[in-house]
Design an enzyme around this catalytic site. Structure first.
Site: not given
Ligand code: AP5
Length: 214
Positions: A14, A89, A161, A172
């Site tokens: 994402k 979410r 992270r 997660r």
């Molecule tokens: P990346 O693009 O970083 O993945 P992402 O989908 O953004 O993953 P996140 O881990 O950031 O999502 P998340 O939902 O767990 O975290 P968030 O910060 O929202 O890609 C991942 C890796 O893969 C990278 O290294 C990239 O280079 C590689 N990659 C990408 N595409 C690729 C491809 N096609 N092929 C190969 N490699 C590839 O949330 C963190 C925490 O915050 C949550 O756990 C929760 O506690 C809290 N939180 C955030 N939002 C909310 C909400 N709305 N409600 C409640 N809690 C929340």
């Protein structure tokens, strides 16, 4: 005006895909994860409270998140559209979003589901290197930065992270399947969900998304 949401499991891509979309369409990325991490860095009361959940891989309570989004969507830079990344979410968050958008007089145009199976997620997340300054995401194997440990976009040092450990990824993923995955049907029923194979090469995924958005 283009209001879109990127949907998918943790590590589905994402944050990675939000960057080229931002550049092409000139709309901001709204990542609740990034907003929460900034609040932790600034040591605000909200940030300190959220940290307890995030470190364990659990979702932060809906009330906190909904408040953040309400403030963010009414900002000036969202007038021409936005990319929601990591929000909503839960069904409660999705319902609250509909109320907020109705109040502003806008609607969600498309939800892009990046489909990546669980067995690929751990490798993606444990190899990730992120930029704490601009939010860009890299990978030690799949998406190497040009200079080791340095962000291609802004030159800041890359970090791992705190919640990107194998142990936390499992929690997660559990949170995702129990609380977030039901949103797939929620948006399918509203006829705005489009699926993309998130296992393709990074640039191919971007092309698919551009084709959908036009
Ligand atoms: P990346 O693009 O970083 O993945 P992402 O989908 O953004 O993953 P996140 O881990 O950031 O999502 P998340 O939902 O767990 O975290 P968030 O910060 O929202 O890609 C991942 C890796 O893969 C990278 O290294 C990239 O280079 C590689 N990659 C990408 N595409 C690729 C491809 N096609 N092929 C190969 N490699 C590839 O949330 C963190 C925490 O915050 C949550 O756990 C929760 O506690 C809290 N939180 C955030 N939002 C909310 C909400 N709305 N409600 C409640 N809690 C929340």
């Amino acid at each position: 005006m283009m209001n879109i949401m990127l949907f998918g499991a943790p590590g589905a891509g994402k944050g990675t895909q939000a960057k080229p979309i931002m550049e092409r369409y000139g709309i901001p990325q709204i990542s609740t994860g990034d907003i929460l991490r900034a609040a932790i860095k600034a040591e605000t009361a909200m940030g300190m409270e959220a940290k307890k959940y995030m470190d364990e891989g659990k979702l932060v309570p809906d009330s906190t998140i909904i408040g953040i989004i309400k403030d963010r969507l009414t900002m000036e830079d969202c007038k021409t559209g936005f990319i929601l990344d990591g929000f909503p979410r839960t069904i409660a968050q999705a319902e609250a979003l509909e109320v907020i958008m109705k109040e502003i007089g806008i609607k969600l145009d498309k939800v892009i589901s990046l489909n990546v199976p669980d067995n690929a997620i751990v490798a993606r997340i444990t190899g990730r290197q992120g930029c704490p300054s601009c939010g860009a995401s890299f990978h030690k194997i799949f998406n190497k930065p040009k200079v080791d440990g340095v962000c291609d976009l802004c030159g800041h040092g890359l970090i791992t992270r705190k919640d990107d450990t194998e142990e936390t990824v499992k929690v997660r993923l559990e949170s995702y399947h129990n609380q977030t995955a039901p949103l797939f049907d929620f948006y399918k029923k509203r006829n705005i969900l489009v699926e993309v194979d998130g296992m393709k090469e990074l640039s191919e995924v971007t092309s698919e998304i551009f084709k959908i958005l036009g």
